[in-house]
Design a protein around this motif. Structure first.
Motif, PDB file in Angstrom:
ATOM      1  N   ARG A   4       1.271  -1.192  -0.050  1.00 35.67           N
ATOM      2  CA  ARG A   4      -0.114  -0.057   0.042  1.00 35.67           C
ATOM      3  C   ARG A   4       1.079   1.827  -0.103  1.00 35.67           C
ATOM      4  O   ARG A   4       2.375   1.740   0.599  1.00 35.67           O
ATOM      5  CB  ARG A   4      -1.273   0.009   1.552  1.00 35.67           C
ATOM      6  CG  ARG A   4      -1.827  -0.849   1.102  1.00 35.67           C
ATOM      7  CD  ARG A   4      -3.170  -1.263   2.028  1.00 35.67           C
ATOM      8  NE  ARG A   4      -4.218  -1.687   2.253  1.00 35.67           N
ATOM      9  CZ  ARG A   4      -5.283  -1.154   1.164  1.00 35.67           C
ATOM     10  NH1 ARG A   4      -5.567  -0.139   0.454  1.00 35.67           N
ATOM     11  NH2 ARG A   4      -6.535  -1.807   1.655  1.00 35.67           N
ATOM     12  N   THR A   5      -0.253   2.131  -0.714  1.00 34.16           N
ATOM     13  CA  THR A   5       0.495   3.723  -0.889  1.00 34.16           C
ATOM     14  C   THR A   5      -0.039   4.582  -0.219  1.00 34.16           C
ATOM     15  O   THR A   5      -1.391   4.520  -0.294  1.00 34.16           O
ATOM     16  CB  THR A   5       0.887   4.259  -2.259  1.00 34.16           C
ATOM     17  OG1 THR A   5       0.392   4.234  -2.527  1.00 34.16           O
ATOM     18  CG2 THR A   5       2.540   2.708  -2.330  1.00 34.16           C
ATOM     19  N   ASN A   6       0.764   5.551  -0.191  1.00 33.66           N
ATOM     20  CA  ASN A   6       0.073   6.703   0.419  1.00 33.66           C
ATOM     21  C   ASN A   6      -1.995   7.720  -0.593  1.00 33.66           C
ATOM     22  O   ASN A   6      -3.063   7.805  -0.746  1.00 33.66           O
ATOM     23  CB  ASN A   6       0.595   8.352   0.803  1.00 33.66           C
ATOM     24  CG  ASN A   6       1.227   7.743   2.051  1.00 33.66           C
ATOM     25  OD1 ASN A   6       0.639   7.068   3.523  1.00 33.66           O
ATOM     26  ND2 ASN A   6       2.278   8.843   2.167  1.00 33.66           N
ATOM     27  N   GLU A   7      -1.057   7.140  -1.699  1.00 31.68           N
ATOM     28  CA  GLU A   7      -1.164   7.336  -3.197  1.00 31.68           C
ATOM     29  C   GLU A   7      -2.929   6.170  -3.158  1.00 31.68           C
ATOM     30  O   GLU A   7      -4.048   6.067  -4.024  1.00 31.68           O
ATOM     31  CB  GLU A   7      -0.687   7.882  -4.301  1.00 31.68           C
ATOM     32  CG  GLU A   7       0.196   8.802  -3.931  1.00 31.68           C
ATOM     33  CD  GLU A   7       1.903   9.192  -2.976  1.00 31.68           C
ATOM     34  OE1 GLU A   7       1.808   7.568  -3.231  1.00 31.68           O
ATOM     35  OE2 GLU A   7       1.543   9.529  -2.544  1.00 31.68           O
ATOM     36  N   GLY A   8      -2.003   5.096  -3.010  1.00 33.49           N
ATOM     37  CA  GLY A   8      -3.225   3.771  -3.352  1.00 33.49           C
ATOM     38  C   GLY A   8      -2.441   2.838  -3.358  1.00 33.49           C
ATOM     39  O   GLY A   8      -2.276   2.184  -1.698  1.00 33.49           O
ATOM     40  N   ARG A   9      -2.075   2.129  -4.601  1.00 29.90           N
ATOM     41  CA  ARG A   9      -0.901   0.361  -3.914  1.00 29.90           C
ATOM     42  C   ARG A   9      -0.370  -0.115  -5.510  1.00 29.90           C
ATOM     43  O   ARG A   9      -0.683   0.421  -6.152  1.00 29.90           O
ATOM     44  CB  ARG A   9      -2.502  -0.705  -3.773  1.00 29.90           C
ATOM     45  CG  ARG A   9      -2.899  -1.263  -4.750  1.00 29.90           C
ATOM     46  CD  ARG A   9      -3.331  -2.616  -4.566  1.00 29.90           C
ATOM     47  NE  ARG A   9      -4.194  -2.373  -3.362  1.00 29.90           N
ATOM     48  CZ  ARG A   9      -5.118  -2.783  -2.316  1.00 29.90           C
ATOM     49  NH1 ARG A   9      -6.343  -2.157  -4.040  1.00 29.90           N
ATOM     50  NH2 ARG A   9      -5.379  -2.273  -1.858  1.00 29.90           N
TER      51      ARG A   9
ATOM     52  N   GLY B 248      -5.274   7.132 -11.767  1.00 32.93           N
ATOM     53  CA  GLY B 248      -5.455   6.157 -12.023  1.00 32.93           C
ATOM     54  C   GLY B 248      -5.065   5.310 -11.804  1.00 32.93           C
ATOM     55  O   GLY B 248      -4.078   4.533 -11.138  1.00 32.93           O
ATOM     56  N   VAL B 249      -4.448   3.935 -12.981  1.00 33.42           N
ATOM     57  CA  VAL B 249      -3.095   3.351 -12.845  1.00 33.42           C
ATOM     58  C   VAL B 249      -2.559   2.917 -13.639  1.00 33.42           C
ATOM     59  O   VAL B 249      -3.187   3.719 -14.863  1.00 33.42           O
ATOM     60  CB  VAL B 249      -3.593   1.729 -12.818  1.00 33.42           C
ATOM     61  CG1 VAL B 249      -5.333   1.497 -14.163  1.00 33.42           C
ATOM     62  CG2 VAL B 249      -3.396   0.887 -12.535  1.00 33.42           C
ATOM     63  N   THR B 250      -1.264   3.044 -13.173  1.00 33.21           N
ATOM     64  CA  THR B 250      -0.272   2.967 -14.820  1.00 33.21           C
ATOM     65  C   THR B 250      -0.174   1.715 -14.830  1.00 33.21           C
ATOM     66  O   THR B 250       0.736   0.889 -13.445  1.00 33.21           O
ATOM     67  CB  THR B 250       1.075   3.843 -14.203  1.00 33.21           C
ATOM     68  OG1 THR B 250       0.533   5.156 -14.400  1.00 33.21           O
ATOM     69  CG2 THR B 250       2.201   3.630 -15.202  1.00 33.21           C
ATOM     70  N   VAL B 251       0.816   1.483 -16.083  1.00 36.57           N
ATOM     71  CA  VAL B 251       0.941  -0.371 -16.601  1.00 36.57           C
ATOM     72  C   VAL B 251       2.254  -0.454 -17.406  1.00 36.57           C
ATOM     73  O   VAL B 251       2.387   0.547 -17.811  1.00 36.57           O
ATOM     74  CB  VAL B 251      -0.198  -0.925 -17.029  1.00 36.57           C
ATOM     75  CG1 VAL B 251       0.641  -2.221 -17.276  1.00 36.57           C
ATOM     76  CG2 VAL B 251      -1.582  -0.898 -15.811  1.00 36.57           C
ATOM     77  N   PHE B 252       3.208  -1.299 -16.573  1.00 33.69           N
ATOM     78  CA  PHE B 252       4.278  -1.279 -17.441  1.00 33.69           C
ATOM     79  C   PHE B 252       5.327  -2.322 -17.208  1.00 33.69           C
ATOM     80  O   PHE B 252       4.990  -3.420 -16.036  1.00 33.69           O
ATOM     81  CB  PHE B 252       5.484   0.109 -16.821  1.00 33.69           C
ATOM     82  CG  PHE B 252       5.979  -0.002 -16.496  1.00 33.69           C
ATOM     83  CD1 PHE B 252       7.512  -0.609 -15.937  1.00 33.69           C
ATOM     84  CD2 PHE B 252       5.853   0.614 -14.684  1.00 33.69           C
ATOM     85  CE1 PHE B 252       7.435  -0.265 -14.563  1.00 33.69           C
ATOM     86  CE2 PHE B 252       6.228   0.935 -13.196  1.00 33.69           C
ATOM     87  CZ  PHE B 252       7.314  -0.244 -13.372  1.00 33.69           C
TER      88      PHE B 252
END
Length: 253
Positions: free
Chosen positions: A209-214, A229-233
């Motif tokens: 988990r992070t302060n912004e989400g996970r 949203g989500v960044t995928v790489f």
């Protein structure tokens, strides 16, 4: 407070007294999920998994790594007991992302009794781990910011932890109230970490988990969740893969 407990608390960003209260328990689980990643990299790399507390402490606290449920909840349970909490260990059957009845109980769960109430405590369920402990009571919707959970009773499998997804409730894991000893997890952990059929041997799995989400990893794919949203790489080299582990999970290989 003994030196190892102080070091563990520092590892999860907590300093000062940690009296065994519900407020402290909430802070401990929340901090743990934000500082120590769920990860199966040793399993993927063929490195033997030990559930001995000394070995777990060295890996997770001293060397700054994470682990999977048998490692994380074993060591977290040790910390809670060291701080004065009354802890009972349960075995669970993990249902999340399964299309059929899971064939093996393969999840370690903690139950903490405090001031006459019981709580389900879990820092080892990866992306499915609630932010805070859950009151051990049936059919109560327990909201945690934008997430919600409940515990229900299943006629065959005992207690069922569920998460709210839209208008549906989806199973995370089931468990019964039989107390377990540390030795009871060794055989299952060995199977999970060595058997080619184990899902832990098939692909890398990470979550924190992070302060912004996970942040999560499935296979080679990194997914960074935040309010936008989500960044995928997928890292394009081994060097960038290791750098991404360091940047998003604090893992140095």
């Amino acid at each position: 407070m003994e030196t190892k407990v102080i070091a563990y608390l520092k590892r999860i960003g907590i300093e000062g007294p940690a009296a065994p209260t519900l407020d402290t328990l909430n802070r401990l689980q929340y901090a743990h999920l934000h500082h120590i990643p769920y990860e199966n990299l040793d399993v993927m790399n063929g490195i033997p998994i030990s559930l001995e507390i000394e070995r777990l402490f060295d890996k997770i606290v001293t060397r700054g790594r994470g682990g999977y449920c048998f490692e994380l909840n074993a060591l977290f349970g040790w910390l809670l007991e060291s701080l004065g909490y009354q802890v009972t260990n349960y075995f669970g059957r993990f249902w999340r992302d399964e299309e059929v009845v899971p064939s093996k109980r393969r999840h370690h769960i903690l139950q903490v009794e405090l001031d006459g109430a019981k709580y389900i405590v879990d820092v080892g369920a990866g992306a499915a781990s609630p932010r805070w402990p859950l009151r051990f009571a049936a059919d109560i919707r327990q909201a945690q910011q934008e997430e919600a959970y409940r515990l229900t009773r299943d006629q065959k499998f005992g207690w069922m932890l569920e998460e709210e997804k839209g208008e549906e409730w989806r199973a995370i894991y089931s468990f019964t109230e039989e107390p377990n000893l540390a030795i009871d997890y060794v055989t299952t952990s060995y199977w999970c970490s060595t058997n080619p059929e184990s899902k832990f041997k098939k692909a890398a799995m990470l979550a924190i988990r992070t302060n912004e989400g996970r942040n999560t990893v499935g296979g080679n794919e990194f997914r960074i969740f935040n309010a936008q949203g989500v960044t995928v790489f997928i890292p394009d080299s081994q060097e960038n893969y290791k750098e991404s582990l360091r940047q998003y999970f604090g893992i140095e290989l």
